[in-house]
Design a protein around this motif. Structure first.
Motif, mmCIF file in Angstrom:
data_model
loop_
_atom_site.group_PDB
_atom_site.id
_atom_site.type_symbol
_atom_site.label_atom_id
_atom_site.label_comp_id
_atom_site.label_asym_id
_atom_site.label_seq_id
_atom_site.Cartn_x
_atom_site.Cartn_y
_atom_site.Cartn_z
ATOM 1 N N LYS A 4 0.838 -1.207 0.000
ATOM 2 C CA LYS A 4 0.000 0.000 0.000
ATOM 3 C C LYS A 4 0.873 1.257 0.000
ATOM 4 O O LYS A 4 0.621 2.201 -0.756
ATOM 5 C CB LYS A 4 -0.927 -0.007 1.219
ATOM 6 N N GLU A 5 1.903 1.270 0.803
ATOM 7 C CA GLU A 5 2.808 2.426 0.868
ATOM 8 C C GLU A 5 3.588 2.606 -0.427
ATOM 9 O O GLU A 5 3.803 3.729 -0.883
ATOM 10 C CB GLU A 5 3.771 2.262 2.054
ATOM 11 N N ARG A 6 4.020 1.494 -1.049
ATOM 12 C CA ARG A 6 4.738 1.579 -2.331
ATOM 13 C C ARG A 6 3.828 2.139 -3.425
ATOM 14 O O ARG A 6 4.252 2.972 -4.235
ATOM 15 C CB ARG A 6 5.287 0.221 -2.743
ATOM 16 N N ILE A 7 2.582 1.678 -3.453
ATOM 17 C CA ILE A 7 1.622 2.181 -4.444
ATOM 18 C C ILE A 7 1.428 3.689 -4.254
ATOM 19 O O ILE A 7 1.516 4.454 -5.217
ATOM 20 C CB ILE A 7 0.276 1.435 -4.332
ATOM 21 N N ALA A 8 1.176 4.110 -3.030
ATOM 22 C CA ALA A 8 0.968 5.536 -2.756
ATOM 23 C C ALA A 8 2.200 6.356 -3.114
ATOM 24 O O ALA A 8 2.084 7.433 -3.713
ATOM 25 C CB ALA A 8 0.601 5.732 -1.292
ATOM 26 N N ALA A 9 3.381 5.854 -2.787
ATOM 27 C CA ALA A 9 4.617 6.589 -3.075
ATOM 28 C C ALA A 9 4.844 6.744 -4.573
ATOM 29 O O ALA A 9 5.195 7.836 -5.050
ATOM 30 C CB ALA A 9 5.803 5.880 -2.427
ATOM 31 N N ARG A 10 4.643 5.685 -5.332
ATOM 32 C CA ARG A 10 4.844 5.759 -6.789
ATOM 33 C C ARG A 10 3.870 6.728 -7.448
ATOM 34 O O ARG A 10 4.244 7.516 -8.298
ATOM 35 C CB ARG A 10 4.715 4.385 -7.427
#
Length: 86
Positions: A4-10
């Motif tokens: 979830k954090e990787r998706i939001a960051a990208r």
């Protein structure tokens, strides 16, 4: 960093959205195709970004899918997208 954090960051890095909500809906899909123990397989994205101005719905979805290609090939089974231009 979880999925979830990787998706939001990208998405934040690439699109500078005015609004972004990434929801892990994996718990709703237990026992379904693609579901894994521990979740992180099914997500819903709600995003509003000026970067989408002039793009069709299909073009917005393609852009998001391209940005998240690593996640989609590495464990994310389903991605529901609600995108609009700011």
């Amino acid at each position: 960093m979880n999925t979830k954090e990787r998706i939001a960051a990208r998405l934040t890095e690439a699109l500078s959205p005015q609004a972004l909500d990434v929801v892990d809906e994996s718990h709703l899909h237990k026992g379904h195709a693609g579901a894994r123990p521990g979740g992180e397989t099914h997500y819903r994205i709600r995003i509003t970004a000026a970067a989408f101005a002039g793009l069709s719905r299909l073009e917005m979805h393609r852009r998001i899918n391209a940005l998240l290609a690593d996640e989609l090939s590495g464990g994310v089974h389903a991605l529901a997208i609600e995108a609009k231009a700011a």
